[in-house]
Design a protein around this motif. Sequence first.
Motif, PDB file in Angstrom:
ATOM      1  N   UNK A 178       0.832  -1.205   0.000  1.00 20.68           N
ATOM      2  CA  UNK A 178       0.000   0.000   0.000  1.00 20.68           C
ATOM      3  C   UNK A 178       0.866   1.254   0.000  1.00 20.68           C
ATOM      4  N   UNK A 179       1.972   1.222   0.737  1.00 21.06           N
ATOM      5  CA  UNK A 179       2.883   2.364   0.769  1.00 21.06           C
ATOM      6  C   UNK A 179       3.490   2.616  -0.616  1.00 21.06           C
ATOM      7  N   UNK A 180       3.887   1.556  -1.305  1.00 18.50           N
ATOM      8  CA  UNK A 180       4.497   1.712  -2.621  1.00 18.50           C
ATOM      9  C   UNK A 180       3.492   2.272  -3.634  1.00 18.50           C
ATOM     10  N   UNK A 181       2.236   1.825  -3.553  1.00 15.59           N
ATOM     11  CA  UNK A 181       1.202   2.386  -4.434  1.00 15.59           C
ATOM     12  C   UNK A 181       1.048   3.884  -4.178  1.00 15.59           C
ATOM     13  N   UNK A 182       1.024   4.268  -2.909  1.00 15.08           N
ATOM     14  CA  UNK A 182       0.856   5.677  -2.556  1.00 15.08           C
ATOM     15  C   UNK A 182       2.024   6.514  -3.080  1.00 15.08           C
ATOM     16  N   UNK A 183       3.241   5.982  -2.970  1.00 17.76           N
ATOM     17  CA  UNK A 183       4.417   6.697  -3.473  1.00 17.76           C
ATOM     18  C   UNK A 183       4.340   6.860  -4.986  1.00 17.76           C
ATOM     19  N   UNK A 184       3.980   5.789  -5.686  1.00 22.69           N
ATOM     20  CA  UNK A 184       3.870   5.851  -7.145  1.00 22.69           C
ATOM     21  C   UNK A 184       2.809   6.851  -7.576  1.00 22.69           C
ATOM     22  N   UNK A 185       1.664   6.870  -6.874  1.00 22.24           N
ATOM     23  CA  UNK A 185       0.598   7.819  -7.200  1.00 22.24           C
ATOM     24  C   UNK A 185       1.079   9.256  -7.014  1.00 22.24           C
ATOM     25  N   UNK A 186       1.835   9.498  -5.957  1.00 23.10           N
ATOM     26  CA  UNK A 186       2.340  10.840  -5.692  1.00 23.10           C
ATOM     27  C   UNK A 186       3.367  11.261  -6.748  1.00 23.10           C
ATOM     28  N   UNK A 187       4.226  10.330  -7.149  1.00 26.50           N
ATOM     29  CA  UNK A 187       5.228  10.638  -8.169  1.00 26.50           C
ATOM     30  C   UNK A 187       4.581  10.997  -9.507  1.00 26.50           C
ATOM     31  N   UNK A 188       3.435  10.391  -9.789  1.00 26.32           N
ATOM     32  CA  UNK A 188       2.742  10.683 -11.053  1.00 26.32           C
ATOM     33  C   UNK A 188       2.317  12.141 -11.146  1.00 26.32           C
ATOM     34  N   UNK A 189       2.204  12.810 -10.014  1.00 24.53           N
ATOM     35  CA  UNK A 189       1.741  14.210  -9.999  1.00 24.53           C
ATOM     36  C   UNK A 189       2.891  15.202  -9.980  1.00 24.53           C
ATOM     37  N   UNK A 190       4.133  14.707  -9.941  1.00 21.77           N
ATOM     38  CA  UNK A 190       5.297  15.591  -9.800  1.00 21.77           C
ATOM     39  C   UNK A 190       6.135  15.544 -11.068  1.00 21.77           C
ATOM     40  N   UNK A 191       6.553  16.698 -11.616  1.00 24.31           N
ATOM     41  CA  UNK A 191       7.398  16.706 -12.822  1.00 24.31           C
ATOM     42  C   UNK A 191       8.711  15.967 -12.582  1.00 24.31           C
TER      43      UNK A 191
END
Length: 429
Positions: A319-332
């Motif tokens: 779950x933590x890794x999914x959250x990190x990946x989702x956050x990275x998708x929003x950052x240039x």
Amino acid sequence: MFVDTARVYVKGGDGGNGIVSFRREKYVPEGGPAGGDGGCGGDVVLVVDEGLRTLLDFKYQRHFKADRGEHGKPKNQHGRNAEDLVVRVPPGTTVIDAESGEFLGDLVRHGQRLVVAHGGRGGRGNTRFATPANKAPEIAEKGEPGEERWIQLELKVLADVGLVGFPSVGKSTLLSVVSSARPKIGAYHFTTLTPNLGVVDVGDGRSFVMADLPGLIEGAHEGHGLGHQFLRHAERTRVIVHVVDIAATEGRDPYEDFVTITNELTQYNERLGKLPVIIAANKMDVPGAEENLREFREKLKEDIPIYPISGVTRQGVQELMYAVADLLDTIPLVQEDALTEVEEQQERKVYRLEDEDDSFTITRDNDVFVIHSAKIEKLVKMTNFEQYDAVKRFQRIMKAMGVDDELRKRGAEDGDTIRIGDYEFDFVE
């Protein structure tokens, strides 16, 4: 061995010498000057190689000198330009002039180039000095000296996610669980002494690079503990995963740990304090962790997501890794305020002696008059004092710049010693 700083000497190649030559052909009496120019010296160029991960190579080789240009040839043939000396560096290398502290460049992409020492231009042959008044000059220039300097290289690892936290909170364990990286793991402080990188495959087609960075302690921004060695690498990350020992296995308050590390990041670089943060409440498998987590949530005023995990049992890790990946998708991918773009290598303009600064200063070293001037020192190195015409040209330039008059004002008399760089001359009226 991981090496993330290096001090290196670089020198561009000297230019080739121009020559004095005349046409010697049948049926061409008094053929005139035919001395060719020297070739340009090679540049020292840093080039990013994505296959490198450390500056270890510079531990064994610290001096890099490019080849000099070929000397001019008869029949107006130009000497061959020297090849550039290419020095490979890992992505994430910053370059600073070691003496002046001037920032020279930030190398982050594979193939990116930065010239750190320009080669000298070739000296002119006697053909270039022909005039209506002197159709057969016996003068040629020596090659221009190549640029030389000491540079400081600093490696800041390139990672999407940085794991931060106090020593022994479980950062290395977490990295070993979510990637193929195998960092050293031990039940003592500062087990990790160098950054470890791992590629995390989230499982849904997304992946990112995570860095397990050496543990921080209070005062790290001032260099305490591993201090600056760690914080330098944190600058490159796009997301901070703050790992907290929520079970307080070493008797520290988890919330106080979080506040301390956050303050250290901000005091080192304000940008680090503004990066997106996810809190990984680690060691949930240890008794007392649930109660500490409730207290942690109550104390935390900021709106920061918290993910309870256990690096040992892998509870909550996915779950933590999914959250990190989702956050990275929003950052240039490129943080414009974090990276300084380096323009691709451009053709260098050649500055002739006449275009340079004419200023100079004169000091005394006991009975010796010392002339300080970058232009004059270069002129001396490029003058062949065995050629009468070259000596006369040197004297004309010195007089036109006002050096003779200034020496007289300072009290120079016939026979006094004049020093320019490594050369000494007699002052002659």
